[in-house]
Design an enzyme around this catalytic site. Structure first.
Site, PDB file in Angstrom:
ATOM      1  N   GLY A 116       0.844  -1.327   0.036  1.00 37.99           N
ATOM      2  CA  GLY A 116      -0.048   0.066  -0.060  1.00 37.99           C
ATOM      3  C   GLY A 116       0.683   1.178   0.076  1.00 37.99           C
ATOM      4  O   GLY A 116       0.136   2.491  -0.217  1.00 37.99           O
ATOM      5  N   CYS A 117       2.164   1.112   0.172  1.00 32.45           N
ATOM      6  CA  CYS A 117       2.937   2.244   0.272  1.00 32.45           C
ATOM      7  C   CYS A 117       4.122   2.314  -0.638  1.00 32.45           C
ATOM      8  O   CYS A 117       4.879   1.502  -0.816  1.00 32.45           O
ATOM      9  CB  CYS A 117       3.383   2.448   1.444  1.00 32.45           C
ATOM     10  SG  CYS A 117       4.456   3.694   1.952  1.00 32.45           S
ATOM     11  N   GLY A 118       3.847   3.488  -1.461  1.00 30.38           N
ATOM     12  CA  GLY A 118       5.346   3.525  -2.419  1.00 30.38           C
ATOM     13  C   GLY A 118       6.345   4.265  -2.140  1.00 30.38           C
ATOM     14  O   GLY A 118       7.383   4.549  -2.974  1.00 30.38           O
ATOM     15  N   CYS A 120       7.475   3.711   1.619  1.00 37.62           N
ATOM     16  CA  CYS A 120       7.887   3.387   2.661  1.00 37.62           C
ATOM     17  C   CYS A 120       9.235   2.539   2.679  1.00 37.62           C
ATOM     18  O   CYS A 120       9.849   2.102   1.438  1.00 37.62           O
ATOM     19  CB  CYS A 120       6.901   1.775   3.048  1.00 37.62           C
ATOM     20  SG  CYS A 120       5.084   2.453   3.391  1.00 37.62           S
TER      21      CYS A 120
END
Length: 284
Positions: A116-118, A120
């Site tokens: 869900g995180c680009g 992180c």
């Protein structure tokens, strides 16, 4: 042949007062380690760049797109070879030409990036930004008709086989001004879907990308706008909402950003001049 992008599980399905045993299709989620091999032949270096959670499939495109949108390489021509047995090892190795020096200072990650995180795993605040070169378009692109933009979600939806199977996947698609779907990629991570799309565009020599529109099946976050900006995409439409940072950076990078593109309506947040909507051409 089983689709590696789909996993199956036994479930108990409850509907009203009826309980049945069944099987459900899920979007597969597996880690992928991207390794980079670079340097002169006498002193080749091998380095792990990132581990990202992704939907298996198109891993070479994902690695190519990731290295490009993170500013580590400047072109697909920097790549000498891509070696992948990711179906077995969840690893892909990208070898650069001996005379290519990758830009690694602000792009290295020190832990796993989740689906869900680009951004992180970046090591500091400054590292979330990739250098974006805002250049004038090499060619004149007519404004996009609203009628065409309104058709895009339905055109994309008809091609989303993984979403039909799992209900848990994001899509990124590239259209031209004849509403032709040029490319579409799906992944459990929206940033991975964009990287796969840009990687495929590099490999298929679709650059420059100013004549196309990028359609996102969900929301438009900052990291997706930045990846598109690095690729030179000038028009982005999202079925969901944009974030405040996405709008701010789209304005700074001269990108037309459209949000809430669904049910025959949309909002234009930046770059109204690229959309052919009557009196909007007179807005300041």
């Amino acid at each position: 042949m089983l689709n590696p992008a789909i996993s199956y599980t036994r479930i108990t399905r409850v509907q009203d007062t009826t309980v049945t045993a069944s099987e459900d299709a899920l979007a597969a989620e597996e880690p992928l380690e991207i390794q980079l091999i670079y340097g002169p032949m006498a002193n080749r270096q091998q380095q792990s760049i990132s581990v990202t959670m992704r939907t298996p499939g198109q891993d070479a495109e994902l690695a190519t797109g990731f290295l490009f949108t993170e500013g580590i390489i400047r072109s697909e021509k920097d790549i000498k070879a891509i070696s992948s047995d990711s179906d077995v090892t969840n690893m892909v190795q990208v070898s650069l030409h001996e005379d290519v020096t990758p830009v690694l200072k602000t792009t290295q990650r020190n832990f796993i990036s989740n689906a869900g995180c680009g951004v992180c795993g970046k090591t500091d605040l400054a590292a979330i930004y990739t250098t974006v070169e805002v250049q004038a378009s090499a060619q004149t692109v007519p404004a996009w008709p609203t009628e065409l933009i309104l058709r895009l979600p339905d055109l994309l939806r008809k091609q989303q086989q993984l979403f039909d199977d799992t209900g848990g996947i994001h899509a990124a698609a590239l259209f031209d001004q004849s509403s032709t779907l040029l490319l579409m990629r799906e992944d459990i991570g929206r940033h991975n879907a964009v990287d796969k799309l840009i990687g495929a565009s590099l490999q298929q020599q679709l650059f420059p990308m100013q004549p196309y529109i990028l359609l996102l099946s969900g929301r438009a976050g900052f990291e997706l706008i930045q990846k598109a900006a690095v690729a030179g995409i000038k028009v982005i439409a999202a079925v969901g909402a944009p974030s405040g940072m996405a709008v701010k950076m789209a304005r700074e990078w001269d990108i037309t950003l459209i949000g809430f593109l669904r049910q025959q309506r949309f909002n234009i947040y930046t770059g109204e001049h690229r959309v052919a909507v009557g009196s909007l051409t007179n807005l300041k």
